[in-house]
Structures are given as C-alpha cells and as structure tokens.
Design an enzyme around this catalytic site. Structure first.
Site, mmCIF file in Angstrom:
data_model
loop_
_atom_site.group_PDB
_atom_site.id
_atom_site.type_symbol
_atom_site.label_atom_id
_atom_site.label_comp_id
_atom_site.label_asym_id
_atom_site.label_seq_id
_atom_site.Cartn_x
_atom_site.Cartn_y
_atom_site.Cartn_z
ATOM 1 N N ASP A 66 -54.801 -6.222 51.526
ATOM 2 C CA ASP A 66 -53.473 -6.770 51.278
ATOM 3 C C ASP A 66 -53.025 -6.226 49.933
ATOM 4 O OD1 ASP A 66 -51.162 -8.486 50.899
ATOM 5 O OD2 ASP A 66 -52.085 -9.882 52.330
ATOM 6 N N SER A 73 -43.579 -19.196 47.543
ATOM 7 C CA SER A 73 -43.159 -19.426 48.927
ATOM 8 C C SER A 73 -44.307 -19.237 49.918
ATOM 9 C CB SER A 73 -42.019 -18.483 49.300
ATOM 10 O OG SER A 73 -42.488 -17.154 49.360
ATOM 11 N N LEU A 75 -47.287 -20.855 49.567
ATOM 12 C CA LEU A 75 -48.210 -21.994 49.552
ATOM 13 C C LEU A 75 -47.942 -22.999 50.665
ATOM 14 C CD1 LEU A 75 -48.519 -22.599 45.695
ATOM 15 C CD2 LEU A 75 -49.765 -21.005 47.149
ATOM 16 N N GLN A 76 -46.793 -22.934 51.280
ATOM 17 C CA GLN A 76 -46.430 -23.817 52.387
ATOM 18 C C GLN A 76 -47.329 -23.575 53.602
ATOM 19 O OE1 GLN A 76 -44.920 -21.726 54.748
ATOM 20 N NE2 GLN A 76 -43.393 -22.849 55.950
ATOM 21 N N ARG A 77 -47.977 -22.427 53.681
ATOM 22 C CA ARG A 77 -48.824 -22.119 54.843
ATOM 23 C C ARG A 77 -50.101 -21.335 54.509
ATOM 24 N NH1 ARG A 77 -44.956 -18.802 54.020
ATOM 25 N NH2 ARG A 77 -45.086 -16.578 54.393
ATOM 26 N N ASP A 134 -47.699 -8.801 58.822
ATOM 27 C CA ASP A 134 -46.406 -9.468 58.997
ATOM 28 C C ASP A 134 -45.272 -8.486 59.304
ATOM 29 O OD1 ASP A 134 -46.198 -8.176 56.623
ATOM 30 O OD2 ASP A 134 -45.561 -9.907 55.447
ATOM 31 N N ASN A 135 -45.607 -7.304 59.824
ATOM 32 C CA ASN A 135 -44.534 -6.344 60.095
ATOM 33 C C ASN A 135 -44.944 -5.392 61.212
ATOM 34 O OD1 ASN A 135 -45.632 -3.671 58.790
ATOM 35 N ND2 ASN A 135 -46.111 -5.324 57.357
ATOM 36 N N CYS A 197 -41.533 -13.612 59.262
ATOM 37 C CA CYS A 197 -41.585 -14.983 58.735
ATOM 38 C C CYS A 197 -40.642 -15.128 57.538
ATOM 39 C CB CYS A 197 -42.996 -15.340 58.305
ATOM 40 S SG CYS A 197 -44.164 -15.437 59.664
ATOM 41 N N CYS A 344 -20.420 24.998 51.162
ATOM 42 C CA CYS A 344 -20.437 25.070 49.701
ATOM 43 C C CYS A 344 -20.740 26.521 49.369
ATOM 44 C CB CYS A 344 -21.457 24.094 49.123
ATOM 45 S SG CYS A 344 -23.132 24.383 49.709
#
Lengths: 387, 80
Positions: A66, A73, A75-77, A134-135, A197, A344
């Site tokens: 990782d 944000s 710590l909720q899960r 997560d992707n 997520c 050009c």
C-alpha cells in the site's frame, strides 16, 4: 521446505490450540498456515480485517503493499488504525498492529504502488494473493499478474451496501483451473461511471464483513479445508440481508487465458482503464502534397497557422493565424463542420494545438501538416522563403 | 415473454430501482437481452463489461433465456 516439517514452540501451540483441536483442521492445517506466504494488496477497508485475522490465524509470512498514509476518513472502517497513526504510512502502522497481535509471524512491507513494472517481481514469492484494492486499474493488474504467475487470487470488492467475494485462478486438486476476473469482466468501465468508496461512500461495517469472508477463503485455499469459492461468485446486500452465490465458469473469450488470448504480459492498466490517454496517440496527418491536392481540387477545408505573427510575416500560406498560446480562447474561429488543417514551421506546435483541442473540446476534424510549412515549401512551392 | 431483471450495484441506479421488466421474443438469447437493455439504458453500454446470470448461473451471450428464468445483472465494483 514441506509444511510437514513446520515445528511450533510451546507458546505457538498454546496460541493456536483452538485451531488444532478442530478435527478437520488439526496440526496439519496450522502447519500449512505457518508455511504459507500471503500477499494482501491494499491495507484499507478489506485489508484491515484480512490482516488482523490472517495474523491471528498464524499465517507464517504476510506481505502488505500500500502506498497510502492513514487519513481521518479511513477510521470509520479501517479498524487496523487508530488516531495516533494518522499521517503515517499504512503499511508501517499495519505491521505494528499485527505483530503486536502475533509476534510469531513474518511481515514484509511494500510501501509503494503496485505497478506493471514491479507486480510480477513482488507477487511471485507468494502462495496466495488477497485483492482488497480500491480501483479498477489495480484490480485488473492483480488479476492478470495472478494468472501469469499461476497464483490463486482471493478477490473481494465493495460498493456502498454491497459486497462481492470469489476465488479466482484457483487450480483444484484434480488440476482444473477455475475462472478469473476477466472471465466475468473482460474490460473495465470508463472512469467515473462506477464510483469508488471515496466517491460513492461505503457503510463502515461492510468491508469488515466482506473482508472477513475473503480471509476465510484465503485460509481455505491454504489449508485445503472445505470447498473454496472457486467457480462461484458470492454477493451480499447489507440492506436486504440477501446473499447469493452465482456459479461462474471460464469464458472462451477471456483475453488473458481464453481460447485465443491477446494478452501475454502485463499492460498499462491506467491507460486500459481510460485514466490516461496513450502518450503516442496518433494524430491525423496529411503530407504537403496531399494539402496541395486539396487546394487544387477545391476541397473544402480550413487552414490554420499556429506560428507567431513575426514568422507569418516572413512567409505564409494564406492561413488563418492563431498562435499556439491563444488556440483555446479562439475555439470559435475553428470550423467544426469541415476538415481543419493545422500547420506551424515543422509540425510540432501544430500537433500540440491539435492534441489540446481534441482533449479539451473533443474535436475530430483536425489534421496536422506533416513537416510544417518547410515541407510545403520543399515539396510544393520552392519559390517561397525558407527561414 | 415478460422478463424481470434484478440489478446489483450501480445497475440499481441505472434502472432507477432494484429491478426492471421488459418484453423479449421467445427463445431470445443473452446477447439480444443485452442489446435490448442497452437500448433502454445506454449507460449499460458505457459500462463495457457486466455479468448476466440466469438462475444463478453465469450466462454467455449465446445462452437461451426461458420465461421463468431469474435474471440478474451484476456490474463490476472496485471498492476496497
């Protein structure tokens, strides 16, 4: 070393007693766990329960990859982490937590992003991969790497109130290979259509449930106890509390190991998932001679010169002058209905202008004069001034 | 024949509810079901890959649908 040679200390035997006394698991199941090397890809919502239970269960070697740091944000899960770890690399915080839980295991850290360049080298030493990323790019990367290396991939994924679990690329005792992610989803959705997520949200306890089921399958794959989810696809809807198991099978059209595979090495997954346009995207080009043909035949087209005014004064082809730096603000001067040729001096700035316009405004009627005005002078009108 | 298709994940959002019903000729295959669904919900076509299951079995494009079949549409999800 065979798992049969694995020995346990007195402390370990005490720790794993509740495993060892299960008749269908026994000391042999525990030896297989200790001999096993499991790579957990992503130490977030799914990785949290996976790492805690794999460590507690006594998996001998656990790899964690990782590149993220712990954020409020999470710590909720992501129950691996606490407030003291905010801002720290996830892999380091995860290692502290799981070695505190079980000091009898080896933990290897990879504080980096899994990429097409490093994936085979990193994953090849492992017996099982647990995919909790997560992707989409990493999902496809992990899948393809697991197929190319012949390693089972225990897959789990979540979205808002729903979760999925399966065991991919698993070879059963009879040597039959099960399906993988590409059998179900050969190609990814475009960016933004299926929210992650971070974009779509997720109920915090859901990855706890789904990541625990994923860990169960890792343990079954390692020990051979029970029937794994290979060839089956589990879904859970937390709102209706409905679970389903779909039977899945190999698809002859699978691009990595179907009947006519088109992929035999890792690819650029960011590009595959539409997150980056290919660097060498081909532009439509015309040669100086073709341009001259269009002029002679009276073909309808607009000619735009993106050089600077002082260059235009030296020599020009009667084109509309829109210097490169002001191209975007002059979008309304560019014809949308007929072909538009950009030039050009030598072809570089005009190519840049076309890329900008294609990216920003999605125009598809733009052509680059190959070699610029110099090529036109050389091939068509040598009487004009070269500079 | 009248068919009921259960949506999973983002398909619920695309359908505007947990399922959708549509008419399809007898002996239609999964490919024609996909085509009909994509005509009605162009976002499905954008998804590029989604799984169709008949009676909890992963279905391939040539599989024939029978009227009482339970049909599920499972798009990919990537969250972790």
């Amino acid at each position: 070393m065979s798992y049969k040679d694995i020995k346990f200390s007195i402390q370990e035997l005490a720790r794993y007693d509740r495993h060892i006394i299960i008749p269908d698991f026994g000391i042999e199941g525990q030896q297989k766990l200790k001999a096993a090397k499991v790579m957990v890809v992503g130490s977030g919502g799914l990785g949290s329960p996976a790492l805690l239970y794999l460590a507690a269960a006594g998996v001998g070697t656990i790899g964690i990859i990782d590149f993220d740091v712990v954020d409020d944000s999470n710590l909720q899960r992501q129950v691996l982490f606490g407030v003291d770890e905010i801002g720290q690399p996830k892999v380091e915080a995860a290692k502290r937590r799981i070695t505190a839980l079980n000091p009898h295991i080896n933990v290897r850290l990879y504080n980096e992003k899994l990429t097409s360049q490093n994936a085979l080298e990193i994953l090849k030493d492992y017996d099982v991969i647990a995919d909790g990323t997560d992707n989409f790019p990493t999902r496809y990367l992990v899948n393809d790497a697991s197929v190319l290396l012949g390693i089972p991939n225990v897959y789990a994924s979540i979205f808002q109130f729903e979760g999925q679990v399966s065991v991919f690329n698993y070879r059963d005792a009879d040597g039959r290979l099960g399906p993988n992610y590409r059998d179900l989803y050969p190609t990814p959705p475009p960016p933004g259509l299926v929210p992650s997520c971070a974009e779509g949200g997720v109920l915090g306890v859901l990855p706890g449930i789904i990541g625990s089921l994923q860990t169960l399958e890792v343990i079954k794959v390692i020990t051979g106890v029970g029937d794994t989810l290979s060839g089956r696809f589990f879904t859970f809807d937390a709102l209706s509390f409905q679970t389903r198991i779909f039977n899945i099978r190999r698809n002859p059209e699978n691009p990595i190991n179907g009947d006519n595979p088109t992929i035999n090495s890792l690819i650029d997954y960011e590009e595959f998932c539409g997150l980056r346009k290919p660097p060498d995207r081909l532009l439509k080009e015309i040669s100086a001679k073709e341009l001259y043909d269009w002029q002679v035949k009276g073909e309808p087209f607009q000619l735009i010169d993106v050089r600077e005014p002082h260059e235009y004064e030296i020599v020009n082809l009667g084109a509309d002058l829109i210097p490169l730096a002001s191209i975007r603000e002059n979008i309304d001067k560019i014809d949308k209905d007929i072909k538009v040729v950009f030039h050009c001096k030598m072809g570089g700035r005009s190519a840049k202008a076309i890329r900008e316009l294609e990216d920003q405004f999605g125009l598809e009627n733009l052509y680059n004069l190959r070699g610029g005005i110099l090529a036109y002078i050389d091939e068509v009108k040598p009487e004009l001034t070269r500079y | 024949m009248k068919l009921k298709i259960l949506g999973f994940g983002i398909a619920k959002e695309i359908f505007g509810g947990p399922f959708v019903e549509l008419e399809l000729g007898k002996n239609s295959d999964v490919a024609s079901l996909r085509a009909r669904l994509e005509e009605r919900f162009p976002k499905l076509k954008e998804l590029s890959s989604y799984l169709i299951a008949l009676n909890n079995e992963f279905a391939l494009p040539g599989d024939i649908i029978n009227a009482p079949d339970e049909i599920a549409l499972i798009p990919p999800v990537s969250g972790g």
